[in-house]
Design a protein around this motif. Structure first.
Motif, short mmCIF file in Angstrom:
data_model
loop_
_atom_site.label_atom_id
_atom_site.label_comp_id
_atom_site.label_asym_id
_atom_site.label_seq_id
_atom_site.Cartn_x
_atom_site.Cartn_y
_atom_site.Cartn_z
N PHE A 130 -6.18 1.61 -1.26
CA PHE A 130 -5.46 0.37 -1.53
C PHE A 130 -5.93 -0.57 -0.40
N GLN A 143 -3.14 5.46 -0.04
CA GLN A 143 -2.59 4.41 0.62
C GLN A 143 -4.18 3.58 1.33
N ALA A 199 0.81 -1.19 -0.05
CA ALA A 199 0.19 0.08 -0.01
C ALA A 199 0.93 1.09 0.00
#
Length: 976
Positions: A55, A52, A35
């Protein structure tokens, strides 16, 4: 050694379990690293936190491990880090038993009642007894001839408190009712925390009635947590709309959403013409931000926690996705074969990540009058279950009919008098039966008569817990709620129903906030101290006991560390900074066992025995000393585990595990390796040329120097006691006095007096300001407004701190940056006066219990009360000297010597080590008494002390090196 096969099998099995459990941690870390890589800009090398999180959300339910476990399941099984390493909040809530009793009374303003409650509350400060018992005693003292029946025989309690009930009978009912209220409040708190979306939260009842411990690792929104946990639960019964009545509106919502997204796309393309192209997910983020602005916390906890939304459900062809954007994230509750809506008030469902956007779109639809004006939409409390009855990540959205003029529910929790879980044997299902008061029964009869064949939604804190279908009019206020309930779910629902009757306000009496930056520093310092101490001990063992025996001991140490971490992961226990200290301390314990064994083997070799026989007799003769030494320390650790909370419990958990695993590795693993080497005819040594002669023929006459020792000890003890109780006292932290700690970091070192003066202007009293860790970081301690209650008090103090410190930080720093950036505000702690008194009392209890158990163990083990008394005297002596040094030296040394909860763990560790050393000497004295029954007692004691001198030196040096490493590198939080 017998049973080699069984021991080897056990070791392999334990290793496999540890590997299996730790594998989830490695996989979870691997996914998070992916991520980070996905969210890192290759040009600026910065991480986009929203990207992030997107993800991680996208892989939450994907099977990422062995094709069997999802990322979410890996998170749930990975090694958990405590708040001091990860950041977050630790809170102790107290459910107001006083308010519960007052609300049960028919005369809550009665003077005698309130005076008895006030006196009982004051009495509880110096007592660990049950509050209800104290209330009963105070009431009897104030009004000896008065009856509690007259105050508590209400309509709701008339069946349980009949005419003529004694005060004892009433107290029994009050205890049961207050416990029910506490259980209800705990249930509500747990439900709220579960909805908060915190990974691996810890919610548990404490021994003191009415107190709840809440750990929220990783949480950042402190104010919201305070409001969420201290708010009163709101139970409501609502009429509902049928799904079919709103399907046309959903189609119109889709049109609105499509137009909205098209307009947004035009604006986005215009903006993107001037900058580099961004991933598609970024284009959705302004929408999600708008959703968070429109949606209130109470209406959408899930969206507030989970942050930015991501696509949920199956992938859809692009042309259909463009035409039906709303139905990408929201699935209408319709039969896909017939296209007809299902019966019921659930109009559809969405993935938890998309609830924020759904709320936004629904708000836009209401503004355009696409739905009836009296409709409001509420999410279900629990995710939809799949075919295997396991919850998914999809939640149903219910259509509530707010038909009243004031928009309030036609019936709320005040009407419930009782509710309990029942079980239908015929249908093998649990249900809830409930009763209402007279007014509630009338409203319920009217409500059910008007809604036969339709659902009525039972709502708690704006979450739909149940929506039963009304079969017929229900008169008398007695009814049942059926559904697909497990027994536990029915119990929980019954508790929730009762909570409306007995509101039990919760207040925060202890709070610790650790910022992510402070947690990161703790990880670095903890890891450094652990690694360096470990390496030093490994090298020392090789230096002292040779490459052969030293390497075997080192292997045992490594295996021991592996077992400790694996067992922690298996138990779901959290690894904390004190826990790391416990692990490092276990290194010293493990070394101690190896030293005892190796020293006995060296003695047997010096006695002329062969190597194999020396090893056999060495393990045999060292066993009793190892068991005694570790069991006495284990007693201390177990007492900490039982009575401790928070960091103390983390320390004790790792210490208990470490003692058990070090015993296994030192006694069995090392022997397996050594005997396998000897069976292979390989050369094996237990000393080097440098260390072979150490303490070989020591003949120190210890007892001849006892008078000098008594004198030195007496002087030090007197100085310590005079300083503790007369001249200086102890630097008691907020754990024992009550108050607040705030950790603030500045851009550069700032004069502590300037900070204190600035805060004194706001508080009206000067706080204590000390440098904490680095030179640019301070800890502020104050008792300002500590007895005031409410979320607004914490908010006010934070505003005052910001106002006072802003000129010292820089006028350009705003309020949000100061508290949320992680740069300035590093953490805080709050301890109420009540719990501070409890901590002091419990600390004395812990110490007293430890002494009693030590004495009992020594007495039983050595069958001599003088041995037990001598051991207790020694550890009291050692403890007083440590306390005396803390008293004499606080304020004179460049680090804090504050007495807090962690100090209790430290002083009990001193107790454990003191008894450990004493027991080893006692064990040798007992052995020599059996070998040389005719020798003088003084000679035997001197012989025992000299023969264990090498062990004492090695264990003390190794432990000292470990503690010195922690002291230098462990950080301010653990230095004292």
């Amino acid at each position: 050694m017998r049973n080699k096969g069984a021991i080897l099998t056990l070791a392999i099995a334990l290793a496999l379990v540890c590997i299996y459990q730790l594998a989830f941690t490695f996989k979870a870390v691997s996914v998070r690293n992916e991520a980070v890589e996905y969210a890192t800009d290759p040009v600026t090398n910065t991480i986009d936190e929203k990207r992030q999180q997107y993800f991680l959300d996208s892989v939450t339910n994907e099977k990422v491990f062995f094709g069997m476990f999802t990322y979410q399941q890996c998170i749930e099984r990975e090694l958990n880090f405590g708040l001091d390493l990860k950041g977050g909040m630790n809170i102790i809530l107290e459910i107001s038993v006083t308010d519960v009793i007052r609300n049960l009374s028919s005369s809550p303003t009665d003077t005698t009642l309130n005076r008895a409650l006030a006196l009982a509350k004051q009495e509880q400060l110096n007592s660990s007894r049950d509050f209800i018992d104290l209330f009963g005693e105070q009431f009897s003292l104030i009004a000896p001839n008065a009856s509690l029946e007259s105050l508590f025989r209400t309509k709701e309690l008339s069946s349980r408190i009949p005419f003529g009930s004694s005060n004892e009978d009433v107290i029994k009912v009050l205890r049961e009712e207050s416990q029910g209220a506490i259980d209800n409040a705990f249930n509500i708190i747990r439900t709220r925390i579960d909805q908060f979306g915190v990974a691996q939260p810890n919610i548990q009842k404490l021994e003191t009635a009415g107190r709840v411990l809440v750990d929220l690792p990783g949480v950042k929104d402190r104010d919201r947590v305070r409001r969420l946990l201290q708010g009163t639960a709101n139970l409501e019964f609502w009429q509902t709309y049928e799904s079919a009545e709103l399907q046309q509106g959903l189609l119109e919502v889709n049109e609105v959403v499509r137009n909205y997204l098209e307009a947004e796309k035009v604006l986005s393309e215009a903006a993107e013409a001037e900058v580099a192209e961004t991933p598609a997910v970024e284009a959705e983020e302004p929408l999600a931000e708008e959703a968070s602005e429109i949606t209130s916390e109470e209406d959408d906890l899930l969206s507030m926690v989970e942050g930015e939304s991501a696509e949920g459900g199956d992938s859809i062809p692009e042309d259909i996705a463009v035409a039906y954007p709303f139905f990408q994230i929201f699935q209408p509750n319709i039969d896909r074969n017939t296209g007809q809506p299902y019966q019921g008030s659930a109009i559809g469902y969405a993935h938890f990540k998309d609830t924020g956007r759904v709320n936004l779109y629904m708000a836009m639809a209401m503004e355009r009058n696409l739905f009836p004006r009296d409709v409001k939409f509420l999410w279900a409390n629990k995710a939809i279950a799949d075919n295997e009855k396991k919850p998914t990540n999809y939640f149903q959205l219910y259509a509530i009919k707010a038909a009243g003029r004031d928009g309030k529910a036609p019936l709320d929790g005040d009407a419930i008098t009782s509710a309990r879980q029942e079980f239908d044997e015929a249908n093998s299902s649990a249900y809830v039966s409930m009763s209402m008061n007279a007014e509630g029964a009338q409203t319920w009869a009217r409500l059910t008569a008007q809604n036969i064949g339709r659902q009525i939604a039972i709502v708690m804190d704006n979450r739909v817990f149940s929506a039963p279908v009304v079969q017929n009019e229900i008169k008398g206020g007695n009814s049942s709620i059926t559904g697909n309930f497990s027994v536990n779910e029915a119990i929980d629902l019954a508790n929730l129903l009762k909570s409306g009757k007995l509101p039990a306000p919760a207040r925060i009496i202890q709070e610790t906030v650790v910022g992510p930056s402070l947690g990161h520093k703790a990880v670095q310092s903890g890891s450094s101290s652990f690694a360096i101490a470990f390496v030093v001990i490994l090298l020392y063992m090789i230096f002292y006991y040779s490459r052969n025996a030293g390497l075997v001991a080192d292997i045992a140490l490594l295996v021991n560390m592996f077992f400790i971490v694996g067992v922690l992961a298996s138990l779901g226990a959290a690894l904390t900074l004190p826990g790391i200290a416990g692990i490092v301390l276990t290194i010293g314990m493990s070394v101690d066992a190896n030293v005892l064994i190796y020293e006995r083997i060296r003695e047997e070799l010096r006695a002329g025995k062969g190597l194999k026989m020396a090893v056999k007799d060495g393990y045999k003769n060292a066993l009793s000393a190892i068991i005694d030494a570790n069991l006495t320390t284990l007693i201390t650790a177990i007492i900490l585990l039982i009575f401790g909370t928070g960091p103390i419990k983390g320390f004790a958990t790792t210490l208990v595990i470490g003692i058990l695993t070090s015993l296994f590795t030192a006694i069995f693993i090392t022997r397996l390796i050594i005997e396998s080497q000897l069976d292979g005819k390989k050369e094996f040594t237990f000393s080097t040329k440098t260390t072979e002669g150490f303490f070989k023929n020591a003949k120190v006459k210890f007892l001849e120097s006892r008078k000098l020792s008594y004198g030195i000890s007496g002087i030090v003890l007197v100085i310590s006691l005079v300083s503790i109780f007369g001249i200086r006292g102890l630097d008691l932290g907020v754990d024992f006095t009550g108050g607040r700690n705030y950790i603030i970091q500045f851009d550069e070192p700032t004069d502590n007096q300037l900070i204190a003066d600035a805060l004194a202007a706001e508080f009206g009293e000067e706080p204590k300001v000390i440098t904490y860790g680095s030179a640019d970081q301070v800890r502020i301690t104050t008792s300002y407004m500590i007895n005031e209650e409410g979320v607004e008090v914490d908010d006010k103090i934070q505003e005052q701190i910001f106002t006072a410190l802003q000129p010292l930080i820089g006028g350009e720093v705003d309020y949000e940056t100061f508290f949320e950036s992680g740069k300035y505000w590093q953490g805080s702690q709050k301890v109420g006066a009540t719990i501070a008194d409890d901590i002091k009392r419990n600390s004395l209890i812990v110490f007293g219990v430890a002494l009693v158990f030590m004495f009992i163990y020594i007495f039983l083990r050595f069958r001599n009360w003088q041995f037990g008394l001598g051991a207790v005297a020694a550890l009291v002596h050692d403890s007083i000297i440590v306390l005396g040094l803390f008293s004499v030296l606080y304020g004179l040394l460049p680090f804090s010597l504050e007495i807090d909860q962690a100090f209790i763990a430290a002083i009990l560790t001193v107790v454990g080590y003191s008894i450990n050393d004493t027991v080893v000497v006692y064990d040798r004295i007992r052995e020599f008494l059996m070998l040389y029954p005719k020798r003088e007692r003084r000679e035997i004691i001197n012989m025992a002390l000299n023969s264990t001198l090498s062990r004492t030196f090695n264990t003390s040096i190794s432990t000292f090196v470990v503690l010195l490493t922690i002291f230098i590198l462990g950080g301010e939080a653990i230095q004292g």
